[in-house]
Design an enzyme around this catalytic site. Structure first.
Site, PDB file in Angstrom:
ATOM      1  N   GLU A 165       0.872  -0.973  -0.118  1.00 57.87           N
ATOM      2  CA  GLU A 165       0.034   0.116   0.020  1.00 57.87           C
ATOM      3  C   GLU A 165       0.940   1.228  -0.013  1.00 57.87           C
ATOM      4  O   GLU A 165       1.948   1.330   0.764  1.00 57.87           O
ATOM      5  CB  GLU A 165      -1.016  -0.027   1.234  1.00 57.87           C
ATOM      6  N   CYS A 217     -11.851   4.499   1.056  1.00 55.52           N
ATOM      7  CA  CYS A 217     -13.071   4.231   1.893  1.00 55.52           C
ATOM      8  C   CYS A 217     -12.767   5.091   3.142  1.00 55.52           C
ATOM      9  O   CYS A 217     -13.543   5.831   3.534  1.00 55.52           O
ATOM     10  CB  CYS A 217     -13.732   2.976   1.675  1.00 55.52           C
ATOM     11  N   HIS A 239     -42.387  -4.569  17.022  1.00 55.21           N
ATOM     12  CA  HIS A 239     -43.175  -3.535  17.229  1.00 55.21           C
ATOM     13  C   HIS A 239     -42.725  -2.668  18.506  1.00 55.21           C
ATOM     14  O   HIS A 239     -42.653  -3.112  19.290  1.00 55.21           O
ATOM     15  CB  HIS A 239     -44.756  -3.665  17.105  1.00 55.21           C
TER      16      HIS A 239
END
Ligand code: NAD
Length: 471
Positions: free
Chosen positions: A41, A50, A450
């Site tokens: 890298e 990102c 719910h």
């Protein structure tokens, strides 16, 4: 070019070039599978676009700016009085801290998994006499020897003819994440994910934001109904859109910049953000040396196993065909190394979600209504609005809807499109449903807690058969 320095230690089963989400995930998976792995890298921070200058810093700023917006506009409805000011430098510092912590996390994962991290630009050399691949580290005499190579160098900002990016008045997403002051007037070129996310950040912090878009709608790749709703909601927030606007030039002028548009008056602004897409990044990769040709869009051609035309060389992520999304690259990275070790792999491209992290969020997985019509696939649509959902009302975030598209005959879910609170999280259930070949009835008959936002997806699935309960 590097001259070779022999080192017995610099031989690997796999060398990954690029430590973005595709590359670092692949490196970790390969190490888990027992391969000896090096990851090259060029940036000193791991994580790629990102993590360093894309998804993560933009999400940090989106969160901070949304809190400012809520404090200014939404707190009063909760009976909270607050006089709000903000410190942009502190916001930027928090964003940098978020990035820093995460890149260090990847360093830790590399160490834990025994991955050799190599700092520098990886450059393919012609194969060695023994048939192994050789990756030079540009500017040094180090050469890595490896059985396989995974190219994962991602993408870079697409240029636009006539637009002179100076990194100051005319910038890209990289600069727009670090502006030291709020521009008075920001012109964004392109109403895609980057334009809308970063346009939202600076709008919430006080800028006038004008978005110029060539297509006849915002987010042109999304389901048309979603695009329409998004434009309506963003306009209410204060974003200005000029659709059908083809930008032909932009450059710094005086203390600001001037943007030229085909057939319209130019616009003057303090800053300009170029966000018209990204292109694969193969700079300095040495693909000529291994005779690896790109396609007409600059992408690395691959087969269904991510293998390029050069034996032992694989490619994934933004470098290859398909959507330029971090999670798509991650899936491909894992699949490519699993194929290397096991001889099989699979990525379900129909089940890859796409999220835009505006407020409300926009998320989609599978096919759009327009795609189904164009492909002559018979379908039924079910739609349900957040307005009729108890949790959304309690949150005070009841704008938007969920739309489920299911095959007319089999009821199999073909696409789910969401605009509304936490759409990016809600779409995960839809992606799993598509991956498992679920029907709309399967979703509709599964119990959803719910009161939750997820009930809107359940109701939209029930609506496919005209039997939504609450609407
Ligand atoms: P994009 O392709 O999503 O959108 C670019 C927009 O610019 C399009 O709507 C296009 O019609 C418009 N455009 C092109 N030429 C133009 C011109 N001359 N004048 C005016 N408008 C023009 O690109 P992006 O927003 O730059 O994002 C780049 C990539 O990064 C995309 O693949 C995107 O999916 C990805 N990304 C994803 C996310 C996310 O998932 N949240 C966030 C940021 C970026």
């Amino acid at each position: 070019m590097a001259t070779e320095k022999k080192s017995a230690d610099d031989s690997y089963d796999l060398v990954v070039i690029g430590a973005g989400p595709g590359g670092y995930t692949a490196a970790i998976r390969a190490a888990q599978l027992g391969m000896r792995v090096a990851c090259v890298e060029l940036d000193k921070q791991l994580g790629g676009t990102c993590l360093r200058i894309g998804c993560i810093p933009s999400k940090a700023l989106l969160e901070s700016s949304e809190l400012v917006h809520q404090a200014q506009h939404d707190f009063a409805a909760h009976g909270i009085q607050a006089k709000v000011s903000f410190d942009l430098a502190a916001m930027q510092k928090r964003k940098d801290g978020t990035v820093d912590g995460l890149t260090k996390g990847i360093e830790g994962l590399f160490k834990k998994n025994g991955i050799t991290r190599v700092l520098g630009r990886g450059q393919m050399l012609a194969r060695g006499e023994d048939g192994t691949h050789r990756v030079a580290i540009a500017g040094s005499d180090r050469v890595l020897h490896t059985t396989s190579v995974l190219l994962a160098t991602g993408s870079k900002v697409a240029p636009l003819r006539g637009v002179e990016v100076d990194g100051d008045r005319v910038g890209t997403s990289t600069e727009a994440l670090s502006w030291p002051e709020v521009p008075k007037h920001l012109v964004v070129i392109g109403a895609g994910a980057i334009g809308l996310e970063l346009g939202s950040v600076w709008l919430r912090l006080g800028a006038k934001v004008t978005v110029l878009e060539y297509a006849d709608r915002v987010l042109p790749g999304m389901d048309r109904e979603i695009s329409k709703e998004a434009k309506k909601l963003f306009e209410k927030q204060g974003l200005e859109f000029v659709l059908g606007a083809r930008v032909t030039g932009a450059k710094a002028a005086g203390k600001g910049a001037r943007v030229e548009i085909d057939g319209r008056d130019p616009i003057d602004a303090d800053r300009v953000l170029l966000a018209v897409g990204r292109v694969p990044c193969t700079d300095g990769l040495g693909l000529d040396a291994i005779e690896l040709a790109l396609d007409d869009r600059g992408r690395v051609p691959i087969d269904e196993h991510f293998a390029t035309s050069v034996e032992g060389v694989f490619a994934i992520g933004d470098l290859v065909q398909g959507p330029m999304l971090a999670h798509k690259a991650e899936e491909e990275g894992v699949a490519a190394v699993e194929y290397l070790v096991n001889g099989w792999c699979h990525v379900d491209y129909q089940a890859i979600p796409n999220v835009v992290y505006t407020a409300p969020e926009i998320a989609s997985v599978g096919r759009t209504e327009e795609e189904l019509i164009a492909a002559d696939v018979p379908f039924r649509a079910g739609k349900f609005h957040f307005l009729a959902n108890g949790r959304a009302r309690a949150l005070g975030q009841a704008k938007g809807f969920v739309k489920v598209l299911a095959h007319r005959d089999t009821d199999r879910v073909l696409g789910v499109h969401i605009i509304g609170p936490r759409a990016g999280d809600l779409v995960a259930e839809a992606a799993v449903a598509i991956a498992f070949g679920a029907s709309a009835e399967d979703i509709g008959r599964a119990s959803h807690a719910h009161p939750t936002l997820a009930e809107v997806l359940k109701e939209a699935a029930l609506a496919v058969h005209g039997r939504a309960i609450s609407g």
